[in-house]
Design a protein around this motif. Structure first.
Motif, PDB file in Angstrom:
ATOM      1  N   THR A  53       0.816  -1.209   0.000  1.00 32.38           N
ATOM      2  CA  THR A  53       0.000   0.000   0.000  1.00 32.38           C
ATOM      3  C   THR A  53       0.852   1.263   0.000  1.00 32.38           C
ATOM      4  O   THR A  53       0.344   2.344  -0.273  1.00 32.38           O
ATOM      5  N   GLU A  88       1.767   1.584  -9.083  1.00 37.42           N
ATOM      6  CA  GLU A  88       0.965   1.488 -10.305  1.00 37.42           C
ATOM      7  C   GLU A  88       1.431   0.313 -11.174  1.00 37.42           C
ATOM      8  O   GLU A  88       0.606  -0.443 -11.701  1.00 37.42           O
ATOM      9  N   TRP A  90       2.914  -2.410 -10.109  1.00 41.18           N
ATOM     10  CA  TRP A  90       2.489  -3.627  -9.411  1.00 41.18           C
ATOM     11  C   TRP A  90       0.993  -3.861  -9.575  1.00 41.18           C
ATOM     12  O   TRP A  90       0.557  -4.989  -9.738  1.00 41.18           O
ATOM     13  N   ARG A  91       0.193  -2.786  -9.498  1.00 38.06           N
ATOM     14  CA  ARG A  91      -1.251  -2.929  -9.665  1.00 38.06           C
ATOM     15  C   ARG A  91      -1.584  -3.467 -11.049  1.00 38.06           C
ATOM     16  O   ARG A  91      -2.385  -4.399 -11.194  1.00 38.06           O
ATOM     17  N   LYS A  92      -0.944  -2.926 -12.052  1.00 44.17           N
ATOM     18  CA  LYS A  92      -1.189  -3.389 -13.422  1.00 44.17           C
ATOM     19  C   LYS A  92      -0.739  -4.834 -13.600  1.00 44.17           C
ATOM     20  O   LYS A  92      -1.411  -5.611 -14.281  1.00 44.17           O
ATOM     21  N   ARG A  94      -0.673  -7.159 -11.264  1.00 44.04           N
ATOM     22  CA  ARG A  94      -1.677  -8.007 -10.592  1.00 44.04           C
ATOM     23  C   ARG A  94      -2.931  -8.119 -11.444  1.00 44.04           C
ATOM     24  O   ARG A  94      -3.518  -9.190 -11.560  1.00 44.04           O
ATOM     25  N   GLU A  95      -3.327  -7.011 -12.052  1.00 45.03           N
ATOM     26  CA  GLU A  95      -4.524  -7.006 -12.894  1.00 45.03           C
ATOM     27  C   GLU A  95      -4.331  -7.901 -14.119  1.00 45.03           C
ATOM     28  O   GLU A  95      -5.220  -8.682 -14.461  1.00 45.03           O
TER      29      GLU A  95
END
Length: 108
Positions: A53, A88, A90-92, A94-95
């Motif tokens: 986070t 960002e 890492w988020r992409k 994971r997505e």
């Protein structure tokens, strides 16, 4: 390292692919302290159910003291730019992983 990547929901193959695509980069002198502090803080992530986070700022402050950073406010602002970019990416990742594994939720 594989366990670390897995903890953030990132496949080792995706990390290897990213490293191969971007093996080296230049750092502007004005950003050098921020990059050094970020690299020194790379194990100091706060995590939740969805992964990282953000950085643990007391740990970042400690790294700034160890590096004897003179302008801590400016350096923290620059570290936060790096932090947001990493989150960002890492988020992409994971997505993409979620979508490729067929576990994505359908929306109406």
């Amino acid at each position: 390292m594989h366990d670390d990547l897995r903890a953030f929901g990132i496949k080792a193959s995706a990390a290897a692919r990213a490293a191969a695509e971007h093996p080296m980069f230049e750092v502007d002198y004005a950003n050098w302290d921020a990059v050094q502090v970020f690299c020194g803080s790379c194990t100091q992530w706060r995590t939740g159910m969805a992964g990282a986070t953000g950085l643990d700022y007391p740990a970042v402050e400690c790294v700034m003291r160890m590096h004897q950073v003179s302008d801590t406010a400016e350096t923290l602002a620059r570290v936060q730019v790096i932090e947001v970019g990493v989150l960002e990416v890492w988020r992409k990742a994971r997505e993409r992983e979620r979508n490729s594994s067929g576990n994505h939720k359908k929306t109406r």
